[in-house]
Design an enzyme around this catalytic site. Structure first.
Site, mmCIF file in Angstrom:
data_model
loop_
_atom_site.group_PDB
_atom_site.id
_atom_site.type_symbol
_atom_site.label_atom_id
_atom_site.label_comp_id
_atom_site.label_asym_id
_atom_site.label_seq_id
_atom_site.Cartn_x
_atom_site.Cartn_y
_atom_site.Cartn_z
ATOM 1 N N HIS A 60 0.845 -1.194 0.000
ATOM 2 C CA HIS A 60 0.000 0.000 0.000
ATOM 3 C C HIS A 60 0.878 1.242 0.000
ATOM 4 C CE1 HIS A 60 0.747 -0.304 4.355
ATOM 5 N NE2 HIS A 60 0.294 0.923 4.488
ATOM 6 N N HIS A 62 0.815 5.719 1.030
ATOM 7 C CA HIS A 62 0.175 6.887 1.618
ATOM 8 C C HIS A 62 0.807 8.119 0.990
ATOM 9 C CE1 HIS A 62 -1.530 4.498 4.891
ATOM 10 N NE2 HIS A 62 -0.331 3.991 5.111
ATOM 11 N N TYR A 148 11.822 4.222 0.115
ATOM 12 C CA TYR A 148 10.715 4.596 -0.774
ATOM 13 C C TYR A 148 9.830 5.659 -0.130
ATOM 14 C CZ TYR A 148 12.375 0.069 -2.329
ATOM 15 O OH TYR A 148 13.167 -0.990 -2.697
#
Length: 176
Positions: A60, A62, A148
């Site tokens: 996932h 954000h 990342y």
């Protein structure tokens, strides 16, 4: 079916969580992070937005992004990002009959979490949440160890100290 309501605010700053469909033991996003970055860059050229903070985790991501004035269409941006990333990957994921009928890939969850940032405190809280997430998920002990993330650029800009949230200890990280 629930009545989902989105906050459409021209020029707004938003927090998003976008998930893969299959989250268990799935590292698709970090394994293909260069493709994801390329896709985001391509979408930004056609539909500009400012990235304040972004973190990509295995399953996932954000982010906190800001739309241009007079523009509230984050949905098109997410559709294009998800579609561009998916089209560039070879097929092979398991598909349900519904996804086959709709011509969808089995990569992303259909929906995403969106939150309109309301004020400076809300902005700070969500920026911190974005950057602490790899530590929260046990991927690293220090925010600086996760590659990342926009955290590294924000350290260079002086927004966060290099050792912010080292060993899971969260500090403010902003000049007050």
């Amino acid at each position: 079916m629930p009545d989902y309501r989105r906050a459409w605010y021209p020029g707004g700053t938003y927090f998003f969580t976008v998930n893969l469909l299959q989250r268990q033991e799935n590292d698709l996003l970090t394994r293909h992070v260069d493709l994801l970055r390329q896709t985001v860059r391509s979408v930004r050229k056609r539909h500009p937005f400012k990235i304040h903070g972004w973190v990509v985790l295995p399953d996932h991501m954000h982010c906190v992004i800001e739309l241009p004035p007079q523009d509230s269409d984050f949905a098109t941006r997410w559709r294009l990002i998800k579609m561009g990333f998916s089209k560039a990957l070879s097929r092979g994921e398991k598909l349900t009959a519904v996804r086959i009928r709709r011509g969808e890939r089995g990569i992303w969850q259909r929906r995403y979490w969106e939150h309109l940032i309301r004020d400076e405190a809300d902005y700070r809280a969500h920026m911190d949440y974005v950057h602490i997430n790899p530590v929260k998920h046990g991927l690293v002990r220090s925010v600086a160890d996760w590659p990342y993330s926009t955290f590294h650029n924000l350290v260079v800009e002086g927004v966060y100290p290099q050792d912010w949230a080292g060993d899971g200890e969260m500090g403010l990280g902003y000049d007050d």
